[in-house]
Each structure stands twice: as structure tokens, then as C-alpha cells.
Scaffold this motif. Structure first.
Motif, short mmCIF file in Angstrom:
data_model
loop_
_atom_site.label_atom_id
_atom_site.label_comp_id
_atom_site.label_asym_id
_atom_site.label_seq_id
_atom_site.Cartn_x
_atom_site.Cartn_y
_atom_site.Cartn_z
N ASP A 1 -1.08 -3.92 8.69
CA ASP A 1 -2.29 -3.66 7.91
C ASP A 1 -2.48 -2.17 7.67
O ASP A 1 -2.90 -1.75 6.58
N ALA A 2 -2.20 -1.38 8.70
CA ALA A 2 -2.36 0.06 8.55
C ALA A 2 -1.40 0.61 7.50
O ALA A 2 -1.78 1.48 6.69
N LEU A 3 -0.19 0.09 7.47
CA LEU A 3 0.78 0.56 6.47
C LEU A 3 0.32 0.23 5.06
O LEU A 3 0.43 1.06 4.15
N VAL A 4 -0.19 -0.98 4.86
CA VAL A 4 -0.68 -1.37 3.53
C VAL A 4 -1.82 -0.45 3.11
O VAL A 4 -1.86 0.02 1.95
N ARG A 5 -2.76 -0.19 4.00
CA ARG A 5 -3.89 0.66 3.65
C ARG A 5 -3.44 2.06 3.27
O ARG A 5 -3.93 2.66 2.30
N LEU A 6 -2.51 2.61 4.04
CA LEU A 6 -2.05 3.97 3.75
C LEU A 6 -1.27 4.02 2.44
O LEU A 6 -1.42 4.97 1.64
N LEU A 7 -0.43 3.04 2.20
CA LEU A 7 0.34 3.03 0.95
C LEU A 7 -0.59 2.88 -0.26
O LEU A 7 -0.38 3.54 -1.29
N ARG A 8 -1.60 2.04 -0.13
CA ARG A 8 -2.56 1.92 -1.23
C ARG A 8 -3.32 3.22 -1.44
O ARG A 8 -3.57 3.64 -2.58
N ALA A 9 -3.69 3.87 -0.33
CA ALA A 9 -4.40 5.15 -0.45
C ALA A 9 -3.53 6.21 -1.10
O ALA A 9 -4.02 7.09 -1.81
N SER B 1 9.33 2.40 6.09
CA SER B 1 10.32 3.24 5.39
C SER B 1 9.75 3.75 4.07
O SER B 1 9.95 4.92 3.70
N GLN B 2 9.01 2.90 3.38
CA GLN B 2 8.39 3.29 2.11
C GLN B 2 7.37 4.41 2.34
O GLN B 2 7.32 5.37 1.56
N LEU B 3 6.56 4.26 3.37
CA LEU B 3 5.57 5.30 3.68
C LEU B 3 6.25 6.63 3.98
O LEU B 3 5.82 7.69 3.49
N ARG B 4 7.31 6.59 4.77
CA ARG B 4 8.01 7.83 5.10
C ARG B 4 8.59 8.47 3.84
O ARG B 4 8.57 9.70 3.68
N PRO C 1 5.09 10.31 9.57
CA PRO C 1 6.09 10.87 8.64
C PRO C 1 7.33 11.31 9.42
O PRO C 1 7.24 11.65 10.60
N SER C 2 8.45 11.29 8.75
CA SER C 2 9.70 11.68 9.42
C SER C 2 10.15 13.06 8.99
O SER C 2 10.56 13.88 9.81
#
Length: 752
Positions: free
Chosen positions: A169-177, A194-197, A223-224
Motif C-alpha cells: 500500500d505504501a508503494l502505491v501511495r508513493l508512486l501515485r504521489a 523497483s519502479q519507485l527506485r 531510494p537506491s
């Protein structure tokens, strides 16, 4: 239609300008310093119009003239205005306007963010509930807004909830943001991570990941590579996260606490309320949440004074209730962590409220639960990890004052009175029995562990016994108080008796006055009047040497003498006169002291008390020095050393007499101007003084050595001895010796 594509002018205009300049996305990225991914997102309408800093970099890379730049800025403004009404996800909360302190922590995080080497920077801010972790992270995000033009994003991970937010859920929220369209968000959590990074690698963003519950929850969100920064806050240390900057928060400094209260409440800003503000800060344990609640309660009650608030907070049983306002409270914050404890850790947490001192070792915690030491260690780690306990040393722990109150509250709620009383007595008995074993290492008749003793504490040497007695002093002393209140009079007397010779090692410590005050009172409740006389004598010693009340010490000693005389006890009469002599000597009556010492010596000799006899001779020498009779004092010291060789004296009294005789002789020789002899005598005494361990003896000897070397022209050799004398005597009441040491350093061109 995708909302972000409703106004495509900026992306189209940027693409036109890039192509007109003959640049690919990669070439523009190299020329501007803006990532190719970010340029691609802007051209396709997948991101908001850039901030001024990014826009200026693009203009430089494109080689725009002022007119072209102005046109592009107009398009960007229209783009931002059109999207302004769209709800933005993960917006940081409102920053606190009256934020106080944390300058060092903020500086560390800023430097970490700017380091520019290796992977993307990550900071973990951790600590107990109420320390202001979130406020600190939001403050940093506000200060660094210009450095992160691609956005600052905040996400509460709800790590203290019964069901924390999942990493997915956290990943979805951050990607949408980050304006990744719903259709473009990957299907699995691994792919989303991986997408977020990838997105963060191409942008300069700041993430505040607040209230993290575990490493597993937060690790996929970090982040990486690239220039983005992640700030994670958690009550846990999150030790499984590698390569991060850890910021352990502590309560505010007293002056910061006062500043915060003054910023919130006008009553606290009145200079006349300074003492009350200091008291409120102390009662709040300098915890930011508690201070903010206290200040708010004061600010919303204009009729209240700071003293009114102090009175409310002074009631320990009501303090946590007072530190509640609206929907926030200190106890509520603690309860969130408490709810996450395992059942054994909850029992350990509440039972630790029984500990009377400020801190304690793991062995004492094991006594409270009766569990295996390994299980206790696991429980302590759990409490530390959740911020409900602080580690104050390799094997020592302590509560924050307010968390201790919360533990006491849980203890009253969760355990019946009978269980509480039994646990408290078990702890106190163990502490006092261990204290007796440790103290007897220093008694002439013991000096070893009792046969068959197998306690959990390492007491195999006098040094280990000393270490335990000092580390647990507040706890065994608290247990003595409890035993005295509970009528365990003989136990109180036994503990004080075991400390008799040990107390000489810390002769100036003020707590002995309480120890022997309790044992004197306890002995008076027992039928053995000899014990009463003995402990009156000990109390006299403590009044004179520890509490520095020689008048009181003399009166107590003579009370003991009268009881001992009525019993026909020569030994206790001798000790009573010895303590009376000490009191009179310290009270400026050396002639009377000398007479008492000599009478005491005769009685000790008749009683066959060789240990007491050998201790009296240095007292006679001290009185002679006070009377200016130095030659007689030197002879008395020599006689003491001869007596040591002919009388059956126990090890500890012998050591005390040797260091005293050599040290007093050295002082007398120095006062007589016989510097070479004084130096030899002091150096002869030094190994005995080191073994004995009392700073007063060591300070006196270093002073004599330094003065003698000065007088003999050895100025460089005198310097370290005088420095050491000042250091050792600084906290002791030897004013004349301190003055002489400072004068010696001044003569060498140094200030103490």
C-alpha cells in the motif's frame, strides 16, 4: 482522459524548444543537469511543471534567450495553476512554528543529505514516544524545500497501529504521489519497489517515512541511487537497515525545554516565572510531547499561573492525566508502544516499576520476573527496541521518568496488591542479601565469598564487590528504606554492619549518613543494646565525616559511650571515644580530641581490639599536627608502623593504618621543611593509597609529592603531581589542601 494531460502546453513547448536546439533528451539532460527521465515525464505530461530552479537549468541547457525563457515560464505558471486544485497525495503536514532545539541533529541530517557519495542518503530518526521525531523530520523537509524541487512527500506508515500499513500500500501511495499513472503502476510489490527506485533515481525528492514499524515495512520504500533523500522515523532502532545515518533522539536540554514552554504560553514568558518554568520542564522529563501539552494547557487557561501547573504536575499519581489535552496525551503515546509488547515483556515492563533506583542491571530484572536470564535479556531488548526503556550502559537500563509512571500505572492495574508486595519484598531481600555478601569482602573477619554462595552477580573479588555496590547503590539503599519501613530491623542492621569497613573507601560520600541513621534507628528497636551502641558509633562517624556535622557527631558518640559503659563493653567505649575525638578534631578542638584518642587507645588495648587500636594511632598524629607538634606526630606514625608488625591486625585495618601513618608522617615532615624525607615517605605511601582507593589519601599524597619536588627544585616533576592533587581534591572538603595545590600550580604559571 488523464488529468495530467488536460493541459499539455508545457510539455509540447518544451519538446519544441529541445528539437529546435537540435538536442536529444540525453543531450539536454547532460547540458542542464536535469535527468532524461524527468525531461521525458515533463514532455509527456506525466509530471507537474517544474519549479523555478529546474526551469532555470532547462533554459541554460537549451540556450534560451530572456524572451524565450519568459514564454516558457508563463506556460509553466498556467500549468501549475491548472493543476493547483488537484488533491496532492503525501503532502507533508504543517510545520511547527515554535520548533525548538535539535540543531545538532538537523545539521547531521543536512550534511548526510549533501554528502553526495554512494547510494541515495537515508536517515533513521529513532527514540522513545514523545521525543518529537515527526516534528524533526518535517522541520528538515521544510528547511530543504529548495534542494528537492521534484517534491517533498510524507507518508505515515502507522507502525504503532494494530495493523500497520503494508509495504504494498505504501508503494502505491508513493508512486501515485510521484504522478505515476494508475495504469502504469506495477502489479507486484517487488516490481513496484523497483519502479519507485527508478523514479527516484531520476528525480530529486525528499521522502518522510513516518512511524515505521519494521525494517520489512520500510526497506522497499527506500531510494537506491540518485539525489533523493529518505528520512525514516521510528520508535524502533531498525537495526536491520544497513548504510543509513541513525539519529537517536534524547529529551531536550533544560534551556530548550524552557524555551519551548515560553514559546507556547505567555505565562511562562514572564521572567518572574523562571523557577516555575524550570520545575515544569523537569516534571515533564524534558520530553517535547509532554512540554507541548503542558504549555498548551497553560496557554488555554489564562487564569492559571505557572505555579498552578507545577502543583498539578507535582502529584505523581495524576501527572500522566494532567499531561493530556484534547485527543493527545503522553500516556496514550506510551500505550501504543505498550500494546506491541509480548506478554512476557509486558510483565517485565510493569515489574521494573519496583526498582527503587534510577537504573539497574539485567540481573535485577531477572529477579523481578523469576525468569531465565536469557529470557529476561530478550525482554529488555524488546523494551529498548520499542522505546520504553533506555540503555544507559553495556548492561544497565533506565526508564524515562514519565515512562516509569506509566509502568507504575500498569503495575497497579494489572497485578493484585498481594502479588505486588511479594515481588517488591523478593527484590529488596535479594538486593540486601547481595549487598551484605559484597560488603563483607572489606570486613576484617570475612574478606571472601561465603562458602557455597552461588548468586547471579560476579562477586569473586573485592573489586567486583565494589563495582556492584557502587553500580547498584541507589537500589540497595532503596531496599534498605523498604526494609526499615517494613520492620525488618535486623536485616537493616546486618546490611549497615557489612558496610562498616567498606564505607572507609568512600568516606566523604553523603549517603552513609542515611545508611547509619537507618541502622541506628533499627538497632534501637532490637533487644541487643550492644548493637545499638555500635550503630550509634557508626552514625557518629557518618555525621562527622560524611554530613560534616562534627557537633552532632560528638553528641552521638557520647550517647554510644554511655550505653557501652553501662554494658561494660570496653571495645565499644573505645570506638565511641575515637569517633568523639574525630568530631572534636574536625570541630577545631584538637586538644580535646587528643585526650579522647589516648583514652580510646588504652581501652582498645585492654579489650584486645587490635584493629581498633591500630586505627587510633594515626588519629593521635593528626591531632598533634593540628597542635603544631610535628616531631611528636612523626614519632606517633613510626610507632604505628611498628605496632602493625607486632599486633595481629586484619588486612583492611592494616592497609588503612599504613597509608595513614606514611601519609601523615610525610605531611609532618613537609611542614617541618624536611622535603627530601617528606618526598620519600609520600612515595612510600602511594602504593598503599592506590590499593585502598580513597581519593582523599591519594590527593594528600600527590600534594605532598608536588610540594616537595617544588621545594627541591624539581619543578617539571612537580607539575603532574600538583595537577593530580587538584583533580582528586576538587570534590572533597579539604579546603587547605586544595588551596596549597592551586598555589603550587600558580607558582608554576598554571591555573587550576
Amino acid at each position: 482522459m488523464c488529468f495530467l494531460r488536460a493541459v499539455p502546453e508545457f510539455g509540447s513547448r518544451l519538446r519544441e524548444l529541445r528539437r529546435a536546439a537540435g538536442l536529444t533528451m540525453e543531450q539536454l539532460a547532460e547540458a542542464s543537469g536535469v535527468s532524461a527521465r524527468a525531461i521525458s515525464d515533463m514532455e509527456r505530461g506525466h509530471s507537474r511543471a517544474p519549479q523555478a530552479r529546474t526551469l532555470a537549468a532547462l533554459a541554460t541547457g537549451l540556450g534560451l534567450d530572456p524572451g524565450q525563457l519568459g514564454d516558457l515560464e508563463d506556460v509553466a505558471r498556467r500549468r501549475r495553476a491548472h493543476s493547483a486544485g488537484r488533491p496532492r497525495l503525501c503532502e507533508p503536514p504543517r510545520a511547527i512554528s515554535d520548533f525548538v532545539g535539535r540543531a545538532d541533529e538537523l545539521d547531521r541530517m543536512r550534511r548526510h543529505a549533501l554528502a553526495g557519495l554512494g547510494p541515495a542518503p537515508v536517515a533513521v530518526v529513532h527514540g522513545q514516544p514523545g521525543l518529537g521525531k515527526t516534528a524533526l523530520a518535517v522541520r528538515l523537509a521544510d528547511q530543504l524545500r529548495d534542494r528537492y524541487p521534484d517534491g517533498r512527500f510524507y507518508l505515515d506508515l502507522r507502525g504503532t497501529d494494530a495493523e500497520p500499513m503494508s509495504a504494498g500500500d505504501a508503494l502505491v501511495r508513493l508512486l501515485r504521489a510521484l504522478e505515476v499513472g494508475p495504469r502504469r503502476i506495477a502489479e507486484t510489490d517487488d516490481e513496484r519497489s523497483s519502479q519507485l527506485r527508478a523514479v527516484l533515481r531520476e528525480r530529486r525528492c525528499l521522502l518522510v517515512l513516518d512511524n515505521a514499524g519494521s525494517e520489512a515495512q520500510v526497506r522497499p520504500l527506500l531510494p537506491s541511487e540518485g539525489e533523493s533523500l529518505a528520512v525514516v522515523t521510528s520508535r524502533r532502532v531498525l537495526g536491520g537497515l544497513a548504510g543509513v545515518e541513525r539519529i537517536a533522539l534524547a529529551p531536550l536540554a533544560p534551556h530548550e525545554s524552557a524555551a519551548l514552554l515560553r514559546a507556547i504560553a505567555v505565562q511562562a514568558a514572564d521572567p518572574r516565572a523562571a523557577a516555575g518554568v524550570e520545575a515544569v520542564a523537569r516534571l515533564c522529563g524534558h520530553l517535547p510531547l509532554a512540554l507541548r501539552i503542558a504549555g498548551t494547557r497553560l496557554a488555554t487557561r489564562p487564569a492559571w499561573t505557572v505555579e498552578h501547573l507545577v502543583a498539578r504536575l507535582a502529584d505523581a499519581d495524576r501527572r500522566l492525566a494532567t499531561l493530556t489535552t484534547g485527543d493527545i496525551g503522553v500516556a496514550t503515546a506510551f500505550a501504543l508502544s505498550h500494546a506491541q509488547l509480548s506478554k512476557p515483556a509486558r510483565e517485565l515492563f510493569r515489574r521494573l516499576a519496583h526498582v527503587p533506583g534510577v537504573d539497574f542491571a539485567a540481573t535485577l530484572a531477572a529477579v523481578l520476573t523469576g525468569g531465565h536470564p536469557d529470557d529476561t535479556a530478550d525482554g529488555l531488548d524488546e523494551l529498548v527496541d520499542l522505546g520504553l526503556l533506555q540503555q544507559s550502559g553495556p548492561d544497565r537500563y533506565r526508564f524515562h521518568d514519565l515512562i516509569r509512571l506509566f509502568a507504575e500505572e500498569r503495575l497497579r492495574i494489572e497485578e493484585p496488591a498481594g502479588t505486588r508486595a511479594a515481588t517488591a519484598k523478593k527484590m529488596s531481600d535479594w538486593l540486601l542479601e547481595t549487598a551484605i555478601v559484597a560488603g563483607r569482602w572489606f570486613e576484617p573477619g570475612y574478606g571472601r565469598l561465603p562458602d557455597g554462595w552461588g548468586g547471579p552477580v560476579a562477586l569473586g573479588t573485592a573489586e567486583e564487590a565494589d563495582t556492584w555496590l557502587q553500580a547498584e547503590r541507589a537500589n540497595w539503599l532503596g531496599a534498605m528504606r523498604s526494609a526499615a519501613r517494613g520492620g525488618q530491623y535486623q536485616l537493616v542492621v546486618d546490611v549497615a554492619e557489612a558496610m562498616h569497613w567498606y564505607s572507609d573507601k568512600y568516606v566523604r560520600a553523603d549517603y552513609w549518613y542515611e545508611v547509619y541513621g537507618m541502622s541506628r534507628a533499627a538497632a534501637a528497636r532490637l533487644p541487643d543494646r550492644r548493637q545499638e551502641a555500635t550503630h550509634l558509633n557508626y552514625f557518629s562517624w557518618a555525621a562527622t565525616h560524611c554530613a560534616r556535622r562534627p557537633g552532632e557527631g560528638a553528641e552521638i558518640a557520647m550517647d554510644a559511650y554511655r550505653i557501652a559503659a553501662g554494658l561494660g563493653d570496653l571495645k565499644e567505649q573505645s570506638w565511641a571515644l575515637r569517633y568523639a575525638g574525630d568530631a572534636w578534631r574536625h570541630g577545631g578542638m584538637p586538644e580535646r580530641a587528643l585526650d579522647a584518642y589516648r583514652r580510646a587507645t588504652e581501652l582498645a588495648d585492654r579489650a584486645g581490639d587490635h584493629d581498633g587500636y591500630i586505627q587510633l594511632r594515626p588519629g593521635i598524629a593528626r591531632a598533634l599536627i593540628a597542635l603544631g607538634r610535628h616531631e611528636e606526630a612523626i614519632e606517633e606514625c613510626a610507632a604505628t608502623l611498628r605496632d602493625i608488625e607486632t599486633r595481629p591486625v586484619a588486612a583492611r585495618p592494616e592497609l588503612s593504618a599504613r597509608v595513614s601513618a606514611h601519609g601523615i608522617a610525610a605531611e609532618s615532615l613537609a611542614e617541618s621543611g624536611r622535603w627530601a624525607e617528606a618526598l620519600r615517605e609520600a612515595e612510600r605511601a602511594m602504593p598503599y593509597a592506590v590499593e585502598f582507593g580513597y581519593p582523599g589519601y591519594l590527593g594528600e599524597l600527590h600534594l605532598t609529592i608536588g610540594r616537595a619536588r617544588m621545594a627541591l627544585g624539581l619543578r617539571d616533576a612537580a607539575r603532574p603531581a600538583l595537577r593530580k592533587a587538584v583533580e582528586l581534591l576538587d570534590d572533597l572538603p579539604h579546603q587547605r589542601w586544595r588551596q596549597l595545590a592551586r598555589q603550587g600550580l600558580a607558582a608554576l604559571g598554571e591555573t587550576a
